[in-house]
Scaffold this motif. Structure first.
Motif, PDB file in Angstrom:
ATOM      1  N   SER A 173       1.342   8.136 -43.589  1.00 37.65           N
ATOM      2  CA  SER A 173       1.453   7.683 -42.213  1.00 37.65           C
ATOM      3  C   SER A 173       2.923   7.481 -41.884  1.00 37.65           C
ATOM      4  N   ASN A 174       3.330   7.906 -40.674  1.00 38.17           N
ATOM      5  CA  ASN A 174       4.733   7.713 -40.330  1.00 38.17           C
ATOM      6  C   ASN A 174       4.964   6.428 -39.541  1.00 38.17           C
ATOM      7  N   ALA A 175       3.985   5.511 -39.563  1.00 42.52           N
ATOM      8  CA  ALA A 175       4.208   4.185 -39.007  1.00 42.52           C
ATOM      9  C   ALA A 175       5.148   3.420 -39.923  1.00 42.52           C
ATOM     10  N   THR A 176       6.154   2.808 -39.350  1.00 43.16           N
ATOM     11  CA  THR A 176       7.157   2.094 -40.151  1.00 43.16           C
ATOM     12  C   THR A 176       6.984   0.587 -40.086  1.00 43.16           C
ATOM     13  N   THR A 177       6.201   0.098 -39.133  1.00 43.81           N
ATOM     14  CA  THR A 177       5.988  -1.339 -38.984  1.00 43.81           C
ATOM     15  C   THR A 177       4.501  -1.622 -38.820  1.00 43.81           C
ATOM     16  N   LEU A 178       4.135  -2.882 -39.049  1.00 47.52           N
ATOM     17  CA  LEU A 178       2.757  -3.284 -38.820  1.00 47.52           C
ATOM     18  C   LEU A 178       2.468  -3.318 -37.331  1.00 47.52           C
ATOM     19  N   HIS A 179       1.325  -2.802 -36.950  1.00 51.60           N
ATOM     20  CA  HIS A 179       0.879  -2.840 -35.568  1.00 51.60           C
ATOM     21  C   HIS A 179      -0.331  -3.753 -35.454  1.00 51.60           C
ATOM     22  N   ARG A 180      -0.487  -4.329 -34.302  1.00 47.49           N
ATOM     23  CA  ARG A 180      -1.491  -5.353 -34.099  1.00 47.49           C
ATOM     24  C   ARG A 180      -2.911  -4.779 -34.059  1.00 47.49           C
ATOM     25  N   THR A 181      -3.868  -5.641 -34.391  1.00 53.28           N
ATOM     26  CA  THR A 181      -5.271  -5.318 -34.152  1.00 53.28           C
ATOM     27  C   THR A 181      -5.535  -5.405 -32.652  1.00 53.28           C
ATOM     28  N   VAL A 182      -6.234  -4.423 -32.115  1.00 57.23           N
ATOM     29  CA  VAL A 182      -6.518  -4.372 -30.682  1.00 57.23           C
ATOM     30  C   VAL A 182      -7.965  -4.815 -30.459  1.00 57.23           C
TER      31      VAL A 182
END
Length: 571
Positions: A22-31
């Motif tokens: 995955s190229n996500a670099t930071t944690l993203h919130r639960t929606v």
């Protein structure tokens, strides 16, 4: 299985194999969208995520940064009730309902009338839908296939075998076809043109029912969001019933959560979302009868270091311990000069663990030319060392029947697993019977499943061992709150010569009478398993004279507690 460098987030280091992640670099919130009950399918349109609420018939647009929810079909909800799949192709909306696939212009949603065009009718329920150019992909659990239609002629072109056994939804990313399977709690990455499986990964929550890649304008990350929808039991306060003020009932839970992954083809596994977990294991000395023990040594295995689990730190509880290695595994040793009758102690350890989901990627062809099992492993892992009844006629007959004429190692162990699932149903018992007794009875606990699996595998030349010992309650969103498992748990690992040990759950995948059985935890473990005691005793006591005539269960009460501290950042 080699991968072409097709993904934009693939990176290669000198001397390393291609790693896809995955190229996500930071944690993203639960929606958590407002006012929806059961989301099905997920699609991207004009920077927003769209999904169907199957309970209300809402087609909603969701803002991932704020949970803001907008109903797009406020005049036409009935047409979307019980919808299952969703896709957007240009200005056309595609969705599935019952055994039909529909399409309609997005612009028609705001009009006073809406008559979706019936695109295809299946003999079984249509689950997910996705569109690539002029090809329409439809998943159908009952058919066990992904059906591919021509958008112009509306005729079926071809079909691929479904990678899992549950209800599946799908999406595209370039030339890749991505699917999520509700029963398998797995996401699959496949080649769009051939249907070949590239890799798969476990989801951190149960019942994934939609997925889409979302370009986050705030971070520049491409986030793989997965929809989860399920029912949970809870205790409801009923003020109208003073005699029974509390009742057990169910409520819908549905949300979106980012899925992070890292696939290493050289190591043959994919890691997915991880969590930082505090685990406590402690014993409270509380003997049933008066007993005195001299020079007592009490050994408790510590959490292991594995590809999916890292032990950050461990500290004693109550009294200090020393450490020793047993078969390369760390074991805590607590020493008592004298344990007198009715003497009380609390002792154990507290560990800080990083745990992730792992799914190994081996094909049948990968194990066709493996080296023979070493003599050392034959002497250690093909023998009856734990009352496995391997010399009884019933178990020897079952070992022959379970594999038939199969010679491939992976096919053999999978056939053994399915054979046991066909003949056993799960039940809790106060003690563990030998495999011949449990197989004859037809019910068993996880320990009895393990005993039969070990016996049949070893008689068929597959080295395997017991692994355990506990599972964190699988509520990843209940963080910084103490969680206590009600039972311990054991599973097995089997050995592929030339590579190493692979996990296989004992009884958890035995969820459908007569199959087909999911393979989510065949060569895979979710994040909530705590690995320790691989092929060794998890806990034992001894004295210099070996005069211990009391069991641990009669001597002490164990206390097990997990606290999920936080989600780990992407790898």
């Amino acid at each position: 299985m080699l991968l072409e460098p097709a993904l934009s987030n693939a990176s290669e280091q000198p001397g390393d194999s291609l790693v896809i992640q995955s190229n996500a670099t930071t944690l993203h919130r639960t929606v958590r969208p407002v006012g929806v009950y059961m989301m099905r399918g997920l699609a991207l349109h004009e920077g927003r995520l769209l999904t169907l609420d199957a309970v209300r018939g809402y087609l909603v647009a969701i803002a991932p940064d704020s949970d803001s929810t907008t109903i797009l079909n406020s005049k036409h909800t009935e047409q979307f009730l019980d919808g299952s799949g969703l896709a957007i192709a240009g200005d056309t909306l595609w969705f599935t309902r019952e055994n039909r696939v529909y399409r309609c212009p997005l612009t028609d949603l705001s009009g006073d009338t809406l008559t979706p065009d019936e695109f295809a009718t299946l003999p079984y329920p249509a689950d997910g839908v996705a569109v690539y150019g002029s090809a329409v992909y439809v998943t159908c659990q009952k058919a066990g296939a992904i059906l591919i239609y021509d958008a112009e002629t509306q005729r079926e072109i071809t079909r691929f075998a479904a990678p899992g056994v549950g209800i599946e939804n799908l999406t595209f990313r370039g030339e890749e076809l991505w699917l999520c399977d509700r029963l398998e709690r797995t996401v699959y990455c496949m080649d769009r043109a051939t249907g070949e499986l590239r890799f798969s990964l476990l989801t951190p929550f149960d019942s994934p029912s939609g997925l889409a890649f979302y370009p986050d304008p705030a971070t520049g990350d491409e986030v793989l969001y997965v929809v989860y929808s399920f029912e949970e039991a809870y205790i409801r306060d009923d003020p109208n019933n003073p005699e029974l003020p509390y009742e057990l009932t169910f409520r819908d839970r549905t949300f979106l959560h980012p899925l992070y992954f890292r696939y290493d083809p050289q190591q043959h596994y994919t890691l997915s979302n991880g969590f930082l977990v505090e685990m406590i294991y402690a014993e409270e000395i509380s003997p049933l009868d008066a007993v005195q023990l001299n020079s007592l040594e009490w050994r408790i295995a510590l959490p292991a270091e594995t590809a999916r689990q890292r032990l950050r730190q461990v500290e004693p509880i109550g009294i200090p311990f020393t450490e020793e290695l047993q078969d390369g595994q760390r074991v805590a040793v607590f020493k008592f000069d004298q344990l007198r009758p009715h003497e009380s102690h609390i002792f154990g350890w507290k560990a800080l663990l990083e745990v992730r989901g792992i799914k190994y990627q081996f094909t049948y062809d990968d194990v066709e030319k493996i080296p023979p099992l070493s003599l050392e492993f034959q002497s250690r892992y093909l023998v009856d060392d734990d009352d496995l009844a391997m010399d009884t006629p019933a178990i020897r007959a079952a070992a022959r029947e379970s594999i038939g004429t199969e010679t491939n190692l992976l096919r053999k162990i999978l056939k053994i697993r399915n054979y046991v699932y066909d003949r056993l149903s799960y039940s809790i018992k106060p003690h563990i019977d030998t495999p011949d007794v449990a197989l004859e009875r037809g019910t068993g606990s996880c320990g009895e499943y393990v005993g039969i699996l070990l016996a049949l595998a070893r008689l068929n030349g597959i080295a395997c061992r017991t692994v355990g010992r506990y599972k964190c309650p699988p509520y990843a969103d209940r963080q910084r709150y103490p969680l206590e498992p009600e039972f311990n748990h054991v599973w097995i690992e089997f050995y592929i010569p030339g590579f190493g040990w692979l996990p296989m759950e004992s009884n958890v995948d035995d969820v459908v009478d007569g199959g087909p059985y999911p393979t989510r935890f065949f060569m895979g473990l979710p994040w909530f398993h705590a690995e320790m005691a691989k092929g060794i005793s998890f806990e034992n006591i001894k004295t210099p004279t070996s005069d211990v005539d009391v069991s641990i269960g009669d001597l002490a009460i164990n206390h097990v507690r997990f606290t999920i501290l936080e989600e780990l950042p992407p790898l």
